[in-house]
Design an enzyme around this catalytic site. Structure first.
Site, short mmCIF file in Angstrom:
data_model
loop_
_atom_site.label_atom_id
_atom_site.label_comp_id
_atom_site.label_asym_id
_atom_site.label_seq_id
_atom_site.Cartn_x
_atom_site.Cartn_y
_atom_site.Cartn_z
N LYS A 24 0.84 -1.22 0.00
CA LYS A 24 0.00 0.00 0.00
C LYS A 24 0.87 1.26 0.00
O LYS A 24 0.64 2.19 -0.77
CB LYS A 24 -0.90 -0.02 1.24
CG LYS A 24 -1.47 1.33 1.62
CD LYS A 24 -2.17 1.31 2.96
CE LYS A 24 -1.35 1.66 4.17
NZ LYS A 24 -1.08 3.05 4.45
N ASN A 25 1.89 1.28 0.86
CA ASN A 25 2.69 2.49 0.99
C ASN A 25 3.65 2.71 -0.19
O ASN A 25 4.30 3.74 -0.28
CB ASN A 25 3.45 2.49 2.32
CG ASN A 25 2.52 2.72 3.49
OD1 ASN A 25 1.36 3.08 3.30
ND2 ASN A 25 3.01 2.48 4.70
N CYS A 121 -3.39 12.56 13.43
CA CYS A 121 -4.17 11.33 13.32
C CYS A 121 -3.95 10.59 14.63
O CYS A 121 -3.28 11.09 15.53
CB CYS A 121 -3.76 10.50 12.12
SG CYS A 121 -2.21 9.65 12.31
N ARG A 126 0.80 14.91 12.59
CA ARG A 126 1.41 14.49 11.32
C ARG A 126 1.78 15.74 10.52
O ARG A 126 1.12 16.08 9.53
CB ARG A 126 0.46 13.59 10.52
CG ARG A 126 -0.08 12.38 11.24
CD ARG A 126 0.94 11.29 11.46
NE ARG A 126 1.47 10.68 10.26
CZ ARG A 126 0.98 9.59 9.69
NH1 ARG A 126 -0.06 9.00 10.19
NH2 ARG A 126 1.57 9.07 8.61
N ASP A 310 5.94 0.62 11.78
CA ASP A 310 4.69 -0.04 11.38
C ASP A 310 4.61 -1.49 11.83
O ASP A 310 3.53 -2.07 11.88
CB ASP A 310 4.54 0.02 9.85
CG ASP A 310 4.23 1.42 9.36
OD1 ASP A 310 3.88 2.27 10.18
OD2 ASP A 310 4.34 1.65 8.14
N ARG A 402 -8.17 -0.26 5.89
CA ARG A 402 -7.48 0.80 5.12
C ARG A 402 -6.23 0.26 4.45
O ARG A 402 -5.82 0.73 3.38
CB ARG A 402 -7.05 1.93 6.07
CG ARG A 402 -8.12 2.96 6.35
CD ARG A 402 -7.51 4.11 7.13
NE ARG A 402 -6.23 4.47 6.59
CZ ARG A 402 -5.14 4.79 7.31
NH1 ARG A 402 -5.20 4.81 8.61
NH2 ARG A 402 -4.01 5.09 6.72
N1 EPU Z 1 7.76 14.66 10.45
C1 EPU Z 1 7.88 16.00 10.78
N2 EPU Z 1 7.68 16.92 9.79
C2 EPU Z 1 7.37 16.58 8.53
C3 EPU Z 1 7.27 15.21 8.19
C4 EPU Z 1 7.47 14.27 9.18
O1 EPU Z 1 8.17 16.35 11.93
O2 EPU Z 1 7.22 17.47 7.69
C5 EPU Z 1 8.00 13.65 11.49
C6 EPU Z 1 6.73 12.87 11.84
O3 EPU Z 1 5.94 13.54 12.79
C7 EPU Z 1 7.30 11.57 12.35
C8 EPU Z 1 8.55 11.37 11.50
O4 EPU Z 1 8.88 12.66 10.98
O5 EPU Z 1 7.71 11.74 13.69
C9 EPU Z 1 8.41 10.40 10.35
O6 EPU Z 1 7.25 10.69 9.60
P1 EPU Z 1 7.16 10.34 8.06
O7 EPU Z 1 7.00 11.60 7.30
O8 EPU Z 1 8.26 9.43 7.68
O9 EPU Z 1 5.78 9.53 8.02
P2 EPU Z 1 4.80 9.48 6.80
O10 EPU Z 1 5.55 9.60 5.56
O11 EPU Z 1 3.68 10.40 7.03
C10 EPU Z 1 4.90 6.93 6.30
C11 EPU Z 1 3.94 5.79 6.22
C12 EPU Z 1 3.50 5.41 7.62
C13 EPU Z 1 4.74 5.03 8.41
C14 EPU Z 1 5.75 6.18 8.41
C15 EPU Z 1 7.06 5.85 9.09
C16 EPU Z 1 2.86 6.09 4.09
C17 EPU Z 1 1.65 6.44 3.34
N3 EPU Z 1 2.80 6.19 5.41
O12 EPU Z 1 4.21 8.01 6.92
O13 EPU Z 1 2.66 4.28 7.48
O14 EPU Z 1 4.39 4.74 9.73
O15 EPU Z 1 6.05 6.56 7.05
O16 EPU Z 1 7.67 4.80 8.48
O17 EPU Z 1 3.86 5.70 3.50
C18 EPU Z 1 0.97 2.78 8.05
O18 EPU Z 1 1.07 2.27 6.93
O19 EPU Z 1 0.34 2.25 9.00
C19 EPU Z 1 1.61 4.07 8.30
C20 EPU Z 1 1.21 4.88 9.27
#
Ligand code: EPU
Length: 424
Positions: A24-25, A121, A126, A310, A402
């Site tokens: 999915k991701n 969330c 986020r 995850d 989801r």
């Molecule tokens: N963060 C910031 N600022 C930003 C972006 C991120 O502070 O602008 C912080 C976040 O708060 C967090 C960390 O950086 O503490 C990492 O967040 P990241 O941006 O890597 O998360 P994401 O890209 O929103 C994806 C996956 C998540 C998975 C995380 C970590 C997708 C669609 N989602 O989220 O997947 O947990 O990376 O590996 O790829 C799931 O599938 O259950 C899921 C939540």
């Protein structure tokens, strides 16, 4: 709303084979990236049944993409016959955070868009500050009005350097999407090297993008004029694979996961071995068998190649049945222990202090009524129910749907005593 009723069978291990779905991701950024292409993009091995994929299809259609679904073949064809609309509505971002990836793609293609700002969330805040700071480096300005970000580049996206303060998966994908068609060269430092990001890079490269690694976490992207549509086979879902491996681990069962690259789970497989599971793997399969008592372990989650956040909720569920004290340090999200109180209702001994959890293993869990509140904790609660004595009624399983395609059928297939209750 659908509920799952599970009658646990703590003395009868699950058994069977699961064909892993596409990740999915990985699919979500690939779908968003289709906006950048002039002709047809074909994605194969798509987990069509996962709700987030359906949401991304509706989002792309709302922008004007033509999306054709070949459900049984697990294929999506995405065509862009006309210019896209440049508005990404709140309803898509609020239900699926990955909707924010449309921002990078629309910026990359049209130099502007209006996108709802994601809030928090159940995992915690986020933020997208890194995405926005990166876009600014690429010659964009933005303003926030009524919950929407109006972002644009008057003189076009221009290559520049950006270093992520902390590794961000979606942040990395978004900046890549905005840079591939830019004027000049972009260097992105401290990027995510999650397998899903690598899959996106491979896909864009095969379409003509000039993206190269010039360091372990540094990319050089030379802007190109256009991308050529092509077809791509999506990587297997490592988190789904890990979830079903845990089903065998917690029930003293045996499972084979097919269509998964074990290299995407090196750290996680090492931990499963450390706690006493025997593991075999080949190029595209993993087998797990658990005979002995589960041993306790200490882990800290980290970006890839570290132990994935995850996967943590499912490991926590398995550790509730260990013969000692385990420690988990969740380093990515502030609120990732949503399964803990539900597992405690089943008799698990888990104490949470800030981002750390201590789990004292117990021999016996008892079925209980539970409520799911995020995607991965849904599977963790299901694991607890499978290994508990008696019945559990699990509500709000839509959180799990989801991200897990075929969840109910797969659980049935490996021998879980499960029934569905609708409108409960
Ligand atoms: N963060 C910031 N600022 C930003 C972006 C991120 O502070 O602008 C912080 C976040 O708060 C967090 C960390 O950086 O503490 C990492 O967040 P990241 O941006 O890597 O998360 P994401 O890209 O929103 C994806 C996956 C998540 C998975 C995380 C970590 C997708 C669609 N989602 O989220 O997947 O947990 O990376 O590996 O790829 C799931 O599938 O259950 C899921 C939540």
């Amino acid at each position: 709303m659908e509920k799952f009723l599970i009658k646990g069978s703590p003395y009868k291990g699950i058994k069977g084979t699961i064909k892993c779905n596409g990740a999915k991701n990985a699919v979500l950024p690939l779908m968003a990236s289709s906006i950048l292409f002039d002709n047809t993009v074909t994605l194969k091995n798509v987990p069509i049944g996962a709700k987030d994929i359906e949401t991304m299809i509706v989002l792309l259609r709302s922008l004007g993409s033509k999306v054709t679904i070949f459900k049984t073949k697990k294929i999506l064809k995405i065509q862009n016959k006309k210019k896209h609309k440049l508005l990404v509505k709140y309803k898509y971002i609020s239900t699926m955070r990955a909707g924010v990836l449309a921002m990078g793609a629309l910026l990359g293609k049209y130099n502007k868009c209006l996108t709802a700002l994601s809030g928090g969330c159940s995992l915690g805040p986020r933020p997208i500050g890194y995405h926005l700071a990166g876009f600014q480096k690429l010659n964009c300005n933005y303003s926030l009005k009524k919950g929407y970000i109006n972002i644009f580049s008057k003189s076009g996206i221009k290559g520049n350097n950006y270093c992520f303060p902390k590794v961000s998966v979606t942040g990395t994908s978004n900046l890549i999407l905005a840079s591939v068609l830019a004027n000049g060269t972009t260097k992105l430092k401290n990027i995510s090297i999650e397998p899903e990001v690598i899959d996106l890079i491979k896909f864009l490269r095969n379409g003509g993008a000039k993206i190269n690694f010039i360091g372990r976490r540094t990319l050089k992207i030379d802007g190109v004029k256009k991308l050529n549509g092509h077809s791509h086979y999506v990587i297997g879902d490592r988190i789904e694979a890990f979830s079903y491996l845990c089903a065998a681990a917690i029930t003293k069962g045996k499972i084979k996961i097919e269509k998964i690259n074990p290299k995407h789970l090196e750290q996680e497989l090492k931990i499963l071995k450390n706690i006493g599971c025997s593991i075999k793997f080949g190029k595209s399969f993993i087998e797990l068998k658990r005979k002995n008592k589960i041993k306790p372990v200490e882990i800290k989650t980290a970006p890839f190649p570290g132990f994935a956040t995850d996967c943590m909720p499912m490991l926590m569920a398995v550790l509730t049945k260990s013969n000692g004290k385990s420690k988990i340090n969740e380093s990515i999200f502030s609120n990732r222990y949503m399964a803990a109180p539900e597992l405690v209702r089943m008799g698990a001994k888990i104490t949470i202090k800030k981002q750390k959890a201590i789990i004292i293993g117990t021999d016996k869990l008892n079925g209980a009524d539970c409520i799911c509140s995020d995607l991965r904790s849904t599977f963790a609660i299901i694991l607890g129910a499978m290994a508990a004595d008696g019945k559990s009624c699990i509500s709000r399983v839509y959180h799990g749907l989801r991200g897990y395609s075929d969840l109910y059928n797969n659980l049935k297939k490996i021998g879980v005593n499960i029934t569905k209750k609708l409108n409960g």
